[in-house]
Write a protein that holds these residues in place. Structure first.
Motif, PDB file in Angstrom:
ATOM      1  N   SER A   1      -1.304 -53.300 101.090  1.00 14.82           N
ATOM      2  CA  SER A   1       0.059 -52.804 100.962  1.00 14.82           C
ATOM      3  C   SER A   1       0.328 -51.791 102.069  1.00 14.82           C
ATOM      4  O   SER A   1      -0.391 -50.793 102.182  1.00 14.82           O
ATOM      5  CB  SER A   1       0.256 -52.159  99.582  1.00 14.82           C
ATOM      6  N   LEU A   2       1.350 -52.061 102.878  1.00 12.62           N
ATOM      7  CA  LEU A   2       1.703 -51.173 103.979  1.00 12.62           C
ATOM      8  C   LEU A   2       3.179 -50.803 103.866  1.00 12.62           C
ATOM      9  O   LEU A   2       4.030 -51.682 103.699  1.00 12.62           O
ATOM     10  CB  LEU A   2       1.445 -51.853 105.328  1.00 12.62           C
ATOM     11  N   SER A   3       3.467 -49.514 103.961  1.00  8.92           N
ATOM     12  CA  SER A   3       4.849 -49.053 103.835  1.00  8.92           C
ATOM     13  C   SER A   3       5.143 -47.969 104.874  1.00  8.92           C
ATOM     14  O   SER A   3       4.309 -47.085 105.112  1.00  8.92           O
ATOM     15  CB  SER A   3       5.079 -48.499 102.422  1.00  8.92           C
ATOM     16  N   LYS A   4       6.311 -48.060 105.480  1.00 10.70           N
ATOM     17  CA  LYS A   4       6.758 -47.083 106.473  1.00 10.70           C
ATOM     18  C   LYS A   4       5.765 -46.976 107.625  1.00 10.70           C
ATOM     19  O   LYS A   4       5.278 -45.902 107.974  1.00 10.70           O
ATOM     20  CB  LYS A   4       6.972 -45.712 105.816  1.00 10.70           C
ATOM     21  N   ILE A   5       5.461 -48.146 108.175  1.00  8.25           N
ATOM     22  CA  ILE A   5       4.533 -48.223 109.303  1.00  8.25           C
ATOM     23  C   ILE A   5       5.342 -48.330 110.595  1.00  8.25           C
ATOM     24  O   ILE A   5       6.237 -49.177 110.706  1.00  8.25           O
ATOM     25  CB  ILE A   5       3.598 -49.443 109.166  1.00  8.25           C
ATOM     26  N   THR A   6       5.042 -47.488 111.561  1.00  5.32           N
ATOM     27  CA  THR A   6       5.790 -47.490 112.815  1.00  5.32           C
ATOM     28  C   THR A   6       5.119 -48.399 113.841  1.00  5.32           C
ATOM     29  O   THR A   6       3.911 -48.348 114.050  1.00  5.32           O
ATOM     30  CB  THR A   6       5.890 -46.068 113.392  1.00  5.32           C
ATOM     31  N   CYS A   7       5.949 -49.236 114.447  1.00  9.90           N
ATOM     32  CA  CYS A   7       5.473 -50.161 115.491  1.00  9.90           C
ATOM     33  C   CYS A   7       6.454 -50.094 116.651  1.00  9.90           C
ATOM     34  O   CYS A   7       7.642 -50.392 116.488  1.00  9.90           O
ATOM     35  CB  CYS A   7       5.380 -51.579 114.937  1.00  9.90           C
ATOM     36  N   ARG A   8       5.982 -49.696 117.796  1.00  9.50           N
ATOM     37  CA  ARG A   8       6.872 -49.492 118.937  1.00  9.50           C
ATOM     38  C   ARG A   8       7.395 -50.801 119.521  1.00  9.50           C
ATOM     39  O   ARG A   8       8.535 -50.888 119.959  1.00  9.50           O
ATOM     40  CB  ARG A   8       6.149 -48.702 120.026  1.00  9.50           C
ATOM     41  N   SER A   9       6.546 -51.824 119.525  1.00 11.97           N
ATOM     42  CA  SER A   9       6.959 -53.079 120.152  1.00 11.97           C
ATOM     43  C   SER A   9       6.187 -54.251 119.549  1.00 11.97           C
ATOM     44  O   SER A   9       4.981 -54.163 119.321  1.00 11.97           O
ATOM     45  CB  SER A   9       6.701 -53.022 121.665  1.00 11.97           C
ATOM     46  N   PHE A  10       6.922 -55.349 119.291  1.00 11.28           N
ATOM     47  CA  PHE A  10       6.262 -56.567 118.805  1.00 11.28           C
ATOM     48  C   PHE A  10       5.475 -57.242 119.917  1.00 11.28           C
ATOM     49  O   PHE A  10       4.658 -58.121 119.659  1.00 11.28           O
ATOM     50  CB  PHE A  10       7.300 -57.541 118.253  1.00 11.28           C
TER      51      PHE A  10
END
Length: 462
Positions: free
Chosen positions: A246-255
């Motif tokens: 379970s992952l929540s509010k995960i920041t990812c700068r670029s796909f």
């Protein structure tokens, strides 16, 4: 009027014994082993700390699973008592039975009994013992049996496992129970394996020092809230035996960056993953990268607040990886319902397995629901259907109820408040509660007419 069953003679005898704690503790040396489980259950329920401590020290079985007893309100204090009572080394002048306890489990594992049945056909005496860590009881004893390096006359250490669930956040340093666990491990001089099965982390960047005390190979359920994707990838490399993520509010700068590619690579290694929840995790037009690598055995898929697009929904409907889902949640995504075919096909694909469906706050309209209703009614195993906070009218609500009442497995429906109940749709301050009460009354009459008193329809007003 509800009547409680009168206590049995055995119950009365236990309570009489517990009124005299020193006598009860002394009696533990002589009572037969089969009485320990009911006595332990009663001591836990009555919060008899001294008796619980003595019972852990005298436990006549290989393992003790406290989770099934579900004493939620008393957990922290009683768990502390039990952990403190673990006998890590043979007592010089034992006041209790020679301890046989090797595994103490404090997790909430469904279907697990207080002690495992005696199994003579396997070398694994506890069904819940750790199978992955190099410090596990099973692997350490296997190594010891193959080695004769232990000095004669030296008292061997009692190797034990402590199975726990942990929630870590910025305040973990002040967490008294976590501090006790670490202290107990340190006192054990390597003979106590702390096996964390369920690990929940909030603000990962502030919990790194706590993680250094855990073997992430043991973790089967990992939940992370508020972290960078790079940090999550680092965790996933170590947590190689997950069945729930379970992952929540995960920041990812670029796909297109390395972090997202590494994340997908790590997901592809999770062959036993049964449940995946990605919340507030922007996946617009990139859901296919996730779906392509998921285990074909996936049972639960939750994607709320993921900003899913029509392209994502279309790929979801075509992916063979999700054809056997039992739970699907795509709530809080502003979906485009001009073309309902992808979701219609998805419901058709899941008609033989789906048990829980949530499409709350997805801008689902009367027209879309009218098209989807036949496919929805074919989901014969559906037990819960939630479609709250969508702009639905009362006529459509009555119609969908007629579609759903023949579904005998369906017991719970969470429905949207019809639009006419609001002065301004979905403005809670403009909700007319009398109109909502009238809606509830109408639905109740329809359920009674359909002879579905076992079906509960409810909604959210706050």
């Amino acid at each position: 009027m509800d009547f409680k069953e009168p206590p049995t003679l055995f119950d009365i005898a236990i309570q009489c014994l517990f009124h005299h704690e020193p006598l009860a503790i002394q009696a533990l040396q002589e009572i037969p082993g089969e009485l320990f489980v009911p006595l332990f259950t009663a001591a836990l329920k009555g919060r008899h700390e001294k008796i619980l401590s003595a019972m852990v020290k005298s436990w006549p079985f290989f393992c003790l699973h406290v989770g099934p007893l579900r004493m939620q309100e008393a957990q922290p204090k009683l768990w502390k008592v039990m952990v403190e009572s673990l006998q890590l080394f043979p007592a010089e002048n034992p006041a209790f039975r020679s301890p046989k306890l090797r595994i103490l489990e404090l997790t909430q594992h469904p279907g697990c009994k207080t002690k495992c049945p005696v199994i003579t056909t396997t070398c694994k005496p506890c069904l819940r013992s750790c199978a992955y860590s190099e410090r596990s009881l099973m692997k350490v004893e296997s190594q010891c049996s193959n080695s004769s390096s232990e000095s004669e006359g030296q008292s061997p250490k009692t190797t034990m496992e402590l199975l726990v669930s942990l929630s870590l956040d910025r305040a973990f340093k002040e967490n008294e129970f976590f501090a006790l666990l670490l202290s107990k491990v340190e006192q054990s001089l390597g003979s106590l394996h702390l096996c964390c099965r369920d690990l929940r982390i909030k603000k990962l960047s502030e919990c790194r020092s706590a993680l250094s005390h855990l073997d992430l190979k043991c973790v089967s359920h990992l939940a992370v809230v508020e972290a960078s994707l790079i940090s999550v990838v680092s965790l996933l490399k170590q947590a190689v035996n997950l069945d729930r993520l379970s992952l929540s509010k995960i920041t990812c700068r670029s796909f297109n960056g390395r972090a997202f590619r590494n994340f997908i690579s790590q997901l592809s290694c999770k062959d036993h993953l049964k449940e995946l929840s990605l919340s507030s995790f922007c996946l617009t037009n990139h859901l296919e990268h996730v779906l392509r690598v998921l285990s074909a055995d996936l049972d639960f898929l939750q994607l709320p607040f993921c900003e899913l697009s029509y392209t994502d929904l279309k790929f979801l409907s075509q992916s063979p990886r999700v054809n056997h889902l039992k739970l699907l949640d795509i709530s809080n995504n502003s979906m485009c319902w001009e073309d309902c075919e992808p979701f219609y096909c998805l419901l058709d694909n899941l008609s033989g397995t789906l048990q829980h469906l949530a499409i709350n706050h997805c801008l689902l309209t009367d027209a879309a629901l009218s098209i989807l209703a036949p496919a929805l009614s074919r989901c014969s195993h559906l037990r819960l259907f939630s479609f709250s906070s969508n702009p639905i009218t009362m006529p459509m609500l009555r119609r969908i109820l007629e579609y759903l009442t023949p579904m005998t497995q369906l017991k719970y429906v969470i429905y949207p408040i019809p639009m006419h109940c609001y002065g301004r749709w979905h403005d809670r301050s403009s909700l007319d509660r009398q109109k909502l009460a009238d809606v509830n009354a109408q639905l109740k009459i329809m359920l009674q007419a359909a002879e579905r008193d076992d079906m509960s329809w409810m909604t959210y007003t706050a």
